[in-house]
Design a protein around this motif. Structure first.
Motif, PDB file in Angstrom:
ATOM      1  N   GLN A   1       2.972   0.094 -11.679  1.00 30.87           N
ATOM      2  CA  GLN A   1       4.134   0.352 -10.835  1.00 30.87           C
ATOM      3  C   GLN A   1       5.416   0.292 -11.654  1.00 30.87           C
ATOM      4  OE1 GLN A   1       4.051  -1.707  -6.942  1.00 30.87           O
ATOM      5  NE2 GLN A   1       1.957  -2.294  -7.479  1.00 30.87           N
ATOM      6  N   ALA A   2       5.408  -0.515 -12.692  1.00 31.11           N
ATOM      7  CA  ALA A   2       6.593  -0.612 -13.544  1.00 31.11           C
ATOM      8  C   ALA A   2       6.917   0.717 -14.215  1.00 31.11           C
ATOM      9  CB  ALA A   2       6.382  -1.698 -14.608  1.00 31.11           C
ATOM     10  N   ALA A   3       5.884   1.543 -14.423  1.00 33.55           N
ATOM     11  CA  ALA A   3       6.074   2.853 -15.049  1.00 33.55           C
ATOM     12  C   ALA A   3       6.260   3.960 -14.019  1.00 33.55           C
ATOM     13  CB  ALA A   3       4.885   3.176 -15.950  1.00 33.55           C
ATOM     14  N   GLY A   4       6.310   3.596 -12.726  1.00 36.39           N
ATOM     15  CA  GLY A   4       6.569   4.580 -11.692  1.00 36.39           C
ATOM     16  C   GLY A   4       5.408   4.913 -10.790  1.00 36.39           C
ATOM     17  N   ALA A   5       4.217   4.394 -11.056  1.00 37.02           N
ATOM     18  CA  ALA A   5       3.062   4.667 -10.208  1.00 37.02           C
ATOM     19  C   ALA A   5       3.168   3.872  -8.908  1.00 37.02           C
ATOM     20  CB  ALA A   5       1.772   4.318 -10.938  1.00 37.02           C
ATOM     21  N   HIS A   6       2.447   4.318  -7.874  1.00 37.09           N
ATOM     22  CA  HIS A   6       2.511   3.594  -6.601  1.00 37.09           C
ATOM     23  C   HIS A   6       1.533   2.443  -6.563  1.00 37.09           C
ATOM     24  CE1 HIS A   6      -0.896   6.316  -5.859  1.00 37.09           C
ATOM     25  NE2 HIS A   6      -1.313   5.418  -5.013  1.00 37.09           N
TER      26      HIS A   6
ATOM     27  N   SER B   1       7.258   2.928  -0.713  1.00 39.61           N
ATOM     28  CA  SER B   1       8.461   3.186  -1.501  1.00 39.61           C
ATOM     29  C   SER B   1       8.871   1.940  -2.281  1.00 39.61           C
ATOM     30  CB  SER B   1       9.605   3.606  -0.572  1.00 39.61           C
ATOM     31  OG  SER B   1       9.967   2.511   0.261  1.00 39.61           O
ATOM     32  N   GLN B   2       9.865   2.103  -3.137  1.00 38.25           N
ATOM     33  CA  GLN B   2      10.397   0.959  -3.875  1.00 38.25           C
ATOM     34  C   GLN B   2      10.982  -0.077  -2.906  1.00 38.25           C
ATOM     35  OE1 GLN B   2      10.283   0.204  -7.150  1.00 38.25           O
ATOM     36  NE2 GLN B   2       8.988   1.993  -7.426  1.00 38.25           N
ATOM     37  N   ARG B   3      11.662   0.402  -1.868  1.00 36.70           N
ATOM     38  CA  ARG B   3      12.194  -0.528  -0.876  1.00 36.70           C
ATOM     39  C   ARG B   3      11.055  -1.242  -0.149  1.00 36.70           C
ATOM     40  NH1 ARG B   3      16.318   0.976   4.149  1.00 36.70           N
ATOM     41  NH2 ARG B   3      16.417  -1.136   5.029  1.00 36.70           N
ATOM     42  N   GLY B   4       9.977  -0.493   0.145  1.00 37.57           N
ATOM     43  CA  GLY B   4       8.829  -1.118   0.791  1.00 37.57           C
ATOM     44  C   GLY B   4       8.207  -2.190  -0.077  1.00 37.57           C
ATOM     45  N   GLN B   5       8.173  -1.945  -1.389  1.00 39.33           N
ATOM     46  CA  GLN B   5       7.650  -2.955  -2.303  1.00 39.33           C
ATOM     47  C   GLN B   5       8.502  -4.219  -2.238  1.00 39.33           C
ATOM     48  OE1 GLN B   5       4.975  -3.049  -4.074  1.00 39.33           O
ATOM     49  NE2 GLN B   5       4.220  -0.951  -4.073  1.00 39.33           N
ATOM     50  N   ARG B   6       9.819  -4.030  -2.115  1.00 38.12           N
ATOM     51  CA  ARG B   6      10.695  -5.211  -2.045  1.00 38.12           C
ATOM     52  C   ARG B   6      10.485  -5.991  -0.748  1.00 38.12           C
ATOM     53  NH1 ARG B   6      14.328  -1.638  -4.614  1.00 38.12           N
ATOM     54  NH2 ARG B   6      15.261  -1.013  -2.628  1.00 38.12           N
TER      55      ARG B   6
END
Length: 306
Positions: free
Chosen positions: A239-244, A102-107
């Motif tokens: 990822q900036a465009a929404g891909a994982h 997830s986005q939180r996981g990326q952080r």
């Protein structure tokens, strides 16, 4: 920042009992085993996601229950998220649950905004750009940020002739820099060499939020990848465009085919030169041996001459 330490853990031989502590084992041993297994699960989700619990269990040699325990824990923490995928094989049945970061996981895997800020401050200290340098502030910052990677990696990569090996090494360098780099081989069983390729993947982007606001960062990174690999590449996802995962297409087969064609053309040209040289030598020898012209006189002409 993302640490490649989990990769070495994932590479270690897996055991079905790795997730279960011995009866009476100290609490610290249990926590360490849990943490190590969870890192391996997370690493595979980064590299293979969207991926199912069953596929994770097969690769890690763990039971489905053991894998789901870690997946559920990381999903509750917001590190992972579930994507329901309906495949043709499953038909109209219940969608398959696949996991991605997830986005939180990326952080939680770390950002590199400190390095980016340092670069920006360095540019500000140098003063405004020259009037003729008509580039935006974001483009200049992106170029300066990625040029540091290019300067450090170019000497090593330029010494690797094979494009496959060069791409694999670049993925390792990205991984060491916190981008969770890895590669996927595509079309290697295809008889057409031109259809074979490598996907250079990055499971983590330390500057994804800035890149989302300023796509020029993705563009500059793509240009750097192209220069480091010395081949035209194509960005498939970011990822900036929404891909994982960020994915870059590297046309390994096309480059190998072009190299083979150049080699055949060079060999053919060399053979033609050798044939031409041989023909020239034969022609010269004929001129030397046949330099005196032979005159044939008939009997009547002989009578007249006598």
């Amino acid at each position: 920042m993302y640490s490649p330490a989990s990769e070495s853990a994932a590479a270690a031989p897996a055991s079905p009992e790795v997730d279960a502590a011995e009866p009476g084992a100290p609490a610290e041993v249990i926590r360490e085993a849990e943490s190590t297994t969870r890192q391996r699960v997370l690493q595979l989700v980064v590299e293979e996601g969207p991926i199912s619990a069953a596929a994770l269990g097969d690769q890690l040699q763990l039971t489905a229950a053991a894998v789901r325990r870690h997946l559920d824990a990381m999903t509750e923490q917001g590190i992972l998220e579930v994507k329901n995928v309906t495949t043709r094989r499953r038909g109209a049945g219940r969608p398959s649950r696949r996991y991605v970061v997830s986005q939180r996981g990326q952080r939680t895997m770390g950002d590199d905004y400190l390095g980016l800020v340092k670069t920006a401050l360095g540019l500000l200290e140098e003063g405004p750009a020259a009037p003729e340098a008509e580039i935006s502030a974001a483009a200049g910052l992106a170029r300066e940020y990625f040029s540091d990677f290019e300067r450090r990696w170019e000497p090593e990569l330029s010494a690797i002739e094979d494009l496959d090996a060069r791409t694999e090494r670049l993925s390792e360098l990205f991984n060491e820099a916190g981008f969770a780099g890895f590669t996927r081989l595509v079309g290697r069983d295809n008889p057409l060499l031109a259809m074979q390729s490598t996907q250079l993947c990055q499971g983590h982007c330390p500057i994804r939020e800035i890149a989302a606001a300023h796509p020029v960062f993705c563009e500059e990174e793509t240009d750097v990848i192209s220069r480091l690999l010395d081949v035209d590449v194509r960005r498939l996802s970011t990822q900036a465009a929404g891909a994982h995962v960020c994915t870059t297409h590297v046309p390994v087969g096309r480059e190998k085919l072009a190299a083979e064609q150049r080699a055949r053309a060079a060999a053919s040209a060399e053979a033609e030169l050798q044939i031409s040289a041989a023909d020239g030598a034969t022609h010269r020898s004929r001129k030397v041996s046949g330099g005196r012209k032979r005159i044939v006189i008939s009997p009547r002409q002989q009578e007249r001459l006598s």
